[in-house]
Scaffold this active site. Structure first.
Site, mmCIF file in Angstrom:
data_model
loop_
_atom_site.group_PDB
_atom_site.id
_atom_site.type_symbol
_atom_site.label_atom_id
_atom_site.label_comp_id
_atom_site.label_asym_id
_atom_site.label_seq_id
_atom_site.Cartn_x
_atom_site.Cartn_y
_atom_site.Cartn_z
ATOM 1 N N ARG A 1 33.852 10.044 28.982
ATOM 2 C CA ARG A 1 33.788 11.491 29.257
ATOM 3 C C ARG A 1 33.483 11.735 30.738
ATOM 4 N NH1 ARG A 1 29.286 14.180 28.698
ATOM 5 N NH2 ARG A 1 28.637 13.188 26.783
ATOM 6 N N TYR B 1 49.749 33.716 34.409
ATOM 7 C CA TYR B 1 50.034 33.024 33.145
ATOM 8 C C TYR B 1 49.249 33.672 31.998
ATOM 9 C CZ TYR B 1 50.338 29.240 29.754
ATOM 10 O OH TYR B 1 50.560 28.510 28.617
ATOM 11 N N ASP C 1 46.929 28.454 41.403
ATOM 12 C CA ASP C 1 47.625 27.724 40.335
ATOM 13 C C ASP C 1 48.983 27.304 40.905
ATOM 14 O OD1 ASP C 1 49.172 26.956 38.127
ATOM 15 O OD2 ASP C 1 48.136 28.330 36.770
ATOM 16 N N LYS D 1 53.438 20.335 32.912
ATOM 17 C CA LYS D 1 54.727 20.803 33.409
ATOM 18 C C LYS D 1 55.331 19.773 34.370
ATOM 19 C CE LYS D 1 53.323 24.266 30.935
ATOM 20 N NZ LYS D 1 52.541 25.362 31.491
#
Ligand SMILES: *Cc1c(COP(=O)(O)O)cnc(C)c1O
Length: 378
Positions: free
Chosen positions: A46, A98, A170, A195
């Site tokens: 983690r 978005y 972004d 993406k």
């Protein structure tokens, strides 16, 4: 190292055991200590993992940042960025960001003490006039989705700096191959690596890249504390993807330009949105801040001539699907699909209509893609 060399080499040499050319996947939750306080740099996945560290080093190099952290999804990266703020902080974001980021702000963080203003960022004055004492972050997404509107990163990041706010960009649509927000003055870049960075539609992931050490430390601390780091296997897939980023982006962009040129001339198409067209109202700004125009384009289908469904079902190479940035071409109707969660008036205000069609141009031969569209448009 030049960009294409960084894609292939940055972060990749990570196998002291057998010198494998490809970074190994370390699917382990924990790492043994040699004795109390002494280990080989990792204790628990983690908090950190060598495979994840490799893609983080790779993406940090591509964006020209100090350090990166990779998260389990792009929304995970957005979540971390907003957790940098204290309750009472004010955030200015684009009104056409978005949908998932809008939902996260409007339906999650607004209930937990953050304040939001959504403005049309095409005009930086709309940002300047919205700044107030509590403004702590300006959230930029450019080009926007699905209409490919452009925000002037230098101007808006400059406004953030003047008012002591963080600027977040972004950069999912352009990738660092075509747009370098940190060089243009931004503090943090975020990605949905789902993406273009991964590029093969076979993983979900996200990334945050910080320019300065204290921000990079805060991001790393939050990714561990919130537990949203990317799995070693997914990190490995994204690292495989970034190696071909330069070549893929060139092919995506070449194809999108060819499709935009073709659609601009077609009688069943009313309007084409692509920053690489001289007719795009912000073509000059796009040319200034991007070194290419990317693989996304949208257009208005003349729905009195052909319905979206008839058009889609006649296509051979374009899959009717949401998401973007993979090697295969995708097509969708934002009104009915990717943006359906927006209330109808908000969709109309954003300029989306039932005839708006969005394409993620893949890397196929452009002649085949154009022939496919020509046949389907009738
Ligand atoms: C897809 C996307 C996201 C969210 O990423 P996920 O990987 O789907 O969580 C954020 N921003 C942009 C611009 C996107 O396209």
């Amino acid at each position: 190292m030049k960009f294409a060399t960084s894609c292939v080499h940055a972060g990749v040499a990570k196998d002291p055991a057998y010198n494998s050319v490809i970074t190994p996947i370390y699917p382990t939750s924990t790492f043994a200590f040699e004795r109390i306080g002494v280990n080989k740099g990792y204790d628990y996945t983690r908090s950190g993992n060598p495979t994840r560290a490799a893609i983080e080093e790779n993406i940090a190099a591509l964006e020209g940042g100090l350090r990166a952290r990779c998260t389990c999804t792009g929304m995970g990266a957005c979540t971390i960025a907003l957790f940098l703020l204290e309750p009472g902080a004010h955030v200015i974001a684009g009104h056409d960001i978005y949908g998932g980021a809008f939902r996260l702000m409007h339906e999650v963080f607004a209930q937990r003490g953050l304040l939001f203003s959504f403005v049309d960022m095409r005009d930086p004055e709309n940002v300047r006039s919205t700044v107030r004492d509590e403004t702590a972050m300006i959230w930029i997404e450019t080009p926007s989705n699905p209409l490919l509107r452009i925000v002037d990163i230098v101007e808006v990041a400059g406004i953030a700096r003047e008012c002591g706010a963080l600027s977040v960009v972004d950069n999912t649509f352009m990738t660092p191959y075509y747009q370098k927000p940190l060089e243009l003055g931004a503090d943090i870049v975020i990605h949905s690596t789902t993406k273009y960075l991964n590029g093969h539609s076979d993983v979900v992931g996200g990334a945050l890249v910080a320019k300065e050490a204290d921000l990079a430390d805060k991001v790393a601390w939050l990714v561990n504390a919130l537990g949203v780091g990317e799995s070693p296997f997914d990190a490995w897939l994204v690292l495989r993807g970034t190696k071909t980023l330069s070549q893929r982006m060139q092919a995506h962009s070449r194809n999108a330009q060819a499709l935009a040129d073709f659609l601009s001339e077609h009688p069943a198409v009313n309007q084409v949105y692509y920053p690489g067209l001289a007719s795009h109202p912000q073509h000059l700004l796009a040319t200034r801040q991007m070194s290419g125009f990317g693989g996304m384009l949208s257009f208005e289908l003349a729905i009195d001539k052909i319905t979206p469904d008839d058009f889609f079902s006649a296509l051979q190479y374009f899959a009717l699907a949401e998401s973007l940035g993979g090697v295969e071409s995708l097509i969708e109707a934002p009104w009915h699909m990717s943006h359906a969660s927006m209330p109808e008036p908000a969709r109309r205000e954003a300029g989306i209509t039932p005839g708006t069609i969005r394409i993620s141009a893949g890397i196929e031969d452009p002649d085949d893609l154009i022939a496919d569209l020509r046949a389907a448009l009738g």
